[in-house]
Design a protein around this motif. Structure first.
Motif, PDB file in Angstrom:
ATOM      1  N   HIS A   1      51.349  68.289  45.630  1.00  0.00           N
ATOM      2  CA  HIS A   1      50.970  69.566  46.215  1.00  0.00           C
ATOM      3  C   HIS A   1      51.928  69.922  47.353  1.00  0.00           C
ATOM      4  O   HIS A   1      52.668  69.070  47.849  1.00  0.00           O
ATOM      5  CB  HIS A   1      49.534  69.513  46.733  1.00  0.00           C
ATOM      6  CG  HIS A   1      48.537  69.181  45.665  1.00  0.00           C
ATOM      7  ND1 HIS A   1      47.943  70.133  44.875  1.00  0.00           N
ATOM      8  CD2 HIS A   1      48.049  67.976  45.243  1.00  0.00           C
ATOM      9  CE1 HIS A   1      47.122  69.549  44.021  1.00  0.00           C
ATOM     10  NE2 HIS A   1      47.174  68.241  44.220  1.00  0.00           N
TER      11      HIS A   1
ATOM     12  N   ALA B   1      41.725  72.587  50.513  1.00  0.00           N
ATOM     13  CA  ALA B   1      41.552  72.803  49.076  1.00  0.00           C
ATOM     14  C   ALA B   1      41.422  71.480  48.334  1.00  0.00           C
ATOM     15  O   ALA B   1      40.603  71.340  47.411  1.00  0.00           O
ATOM     16  CB  ALA B   1      42.726  73.612  48.529  1.00  0.00           C
ATOM     17  N   LEU B   2      42.204  70.480  48.729  1.00  0.00           N
ATOM     18  CA  LEU B   2      42.095  69.171  48.101  1.00  0.00           C
ATOM     19  C   LEU B   2      40.721  68.560  48.360  1.00  0.00           C
ATOM     20  O   LEU B   2      40.106  67.971  47.462  1.00  0.00           O
ATOM     21  CB  LEU B   2      43.193  68.246  48.619  1.00  0.00           C
ATOM     22  CG  LEU B   2      44.616  68.547  48.142  1.00  0.00           C
ATOM     23  CD1 LEU B   2      45.627  67.674  48.873  1.00  0.00           C
ATOM     24  CD2 LEU B   2      44.739  68.333  46.633  1.00  0.00           C
TER      25      LEU B   2
ATOM     26  N   ARG C   1      38.087  70.058  46.170  1.00  0.00           N
ATOM     27  CA  ARG C   1      38.157  69.602  44.785  1.00  0.00           C
ATOM     28  C   ARG C   1      37.631  68.172  44.626  1.00  0.00           C
ATOM     29  O   ARG C   1      37.576  67.649  43.505  1.00  0.00           O
ATOM     30  CB  ARG C   1      39.602  69.628  44.292  1.00  0.00           C
ATOM     31  CG  ARG C   1      40.214  70.996  44.164  1.00  0.00           C
ATOM     32  CD  ARG C   1      41.662  70.851  43.736  1.00  0.00           C
ATOM     33  NE  ARG C   1      42.413  72.052  43.998  1.00  0.00           N
ATOM     34  CZ  ARG C   1      43.739  72.149  43.965  1.00  0.00           C
ATOM     35  NH1 ARG C   1      44.454  71.064  43.677  1.00  0.00           N
ATOM     36  NH2 ARG C   1      44.344  73.284  44.214  1.00  0.00           N
TER      37      ARG C   1
ATOM     38  N   THR D   1      39.167  65.536  46.062  1.00  0.00           N
ATOM     39  CA  THR D   1      40.265  64.579  46.210  1.00  0.00           C
ATOM     40  C   THR D   1      39.945  63.644  47.365  1.00  0.00           C
ATOM     41  O   THR D   1      39.666  64.080  48.476  1.00  0.00           O
ATOM     42  CB  THR D   1      41.589  65.320  46.486  1.00  0.00           C
ATOM     43  OG1 THR D   1      41.837  66.221  45.407  1.00  0.00           O
ATOM     44  CG2 THR D   1      42.741  64.335  46.621  1.00  0.00           C
TER      45      THR D   1
END
Length: 254
Positions: free
Chosen positions: A44, A61-62, A65, A67
């Protein structure tokens, strides 16, 4: 290559950001090179400023999700303010587990890339002593007020000089001395009139263009998408994972 079981930490390449659109295009191509080297590794991009996505947004954002962890690899060439302060602070403020890798320089792969770019521009090591005594290189870097950054640039210059067999003088586009024109004049005063400028910039931009324009002979292209740069990003990622967990997302020693 590191052997993974499942869900390896994401590799987040941290670029500076630039108003020159060529910079973002170059960085995206470089990330494609990283993905080709390490299929299956989530790769990313996050920027420190100017360009989207900004690093905090990438980390958020990670996390959204699911992550679990990420390794932040600075697409920067020494330990300036961004590496020492901005990136660790962003990492510390993220909800997911983070490690901050060392910047790309100094490292032999960085010197290899600089050498390759000079060769593409027309560099040939002088064949005799007279020509060698008239030849030199200015290593043009962005510049920083941080003494650690200047020390890293000097180490990169020494690594490049070992490959070229001629003096390599560090110089800067801003924030530090000498400037590229000053370094060129200093070499000329020593009888080195056949001088190349090695562009120690990750992508095209104002500083790279300005420094190349000062070259009395040849100037290399920015490091950009050279294959060794992708290898160096992957190396810094693996290196960060191989070390004990650093406190407070401190950058891994170079």
């Amino acid at each position: 290559m590191t052997a993974y079981t499942t869900n390896p930490p994401a590799l987040v390449v941290v670029a500076h950001g630039s108003r020159d659109p060529r910079a973002l295009s170059t960085v995206r191509q470089l990330l494609d090179g990283v993905r080709a080297l390490r299929p299956g590794l989530p790769v990313h991009l996050g920027h420190i400023e100017i360009d989207a996505p900004l690093l905090p947004d990438t980390l958020a954002a990670l996390d959204a999700r699911g992550t679990g962890a990420a390794v932040l690899v600075p697409l920067l060439l020494g330990r300036g303010h961004h590496v020492m302060r901005d990136i660790p602070e962003a990492a510390a403020g993220a909800r997911l587990r983070t490690r901050v890798a060392a910047p790309l320089g100094p490292h032999p792969l960085l010197a290899d890339t600089l050498h390759a770019r000079l060769t593409e521009a027309g560099w040939r090591t002088p064949a005799d002593g007279t020509a060698r005594r008239a030849t030199g290189v200015v290593l043009a870097a962005a510049g920083s007020r941080a003494p650690e950054s200047r020390a890293d640039t000097h180490r990169t210059a020494r690594l490049l000089a070992e490959r070229l067999g001629v003096p390599v003088v560090p110089a800067y586009a801003s924030a530090a001395a000498p400037t590229v024109p000053d370094a060129l004049r200093a070499l000329a005063a020593r009888g080195r009139t056949r001088v190349a400028v090695a562009s120690c910039f990750t992508a095209p931009g104002r500083f790279a263009t300005q420094c190349a324009a000062a070259a009395p002979w040849i100037a290399s292209a920015p490091l950009g998408t050279h294959e060794a740069m992708a290898r160096l990003l992957v190396h810094r990622y693996d290196e960060a994972l191989s070390l004990p967990v650093p406190a407070a997302a401190e950058p891994v020693p170079a």
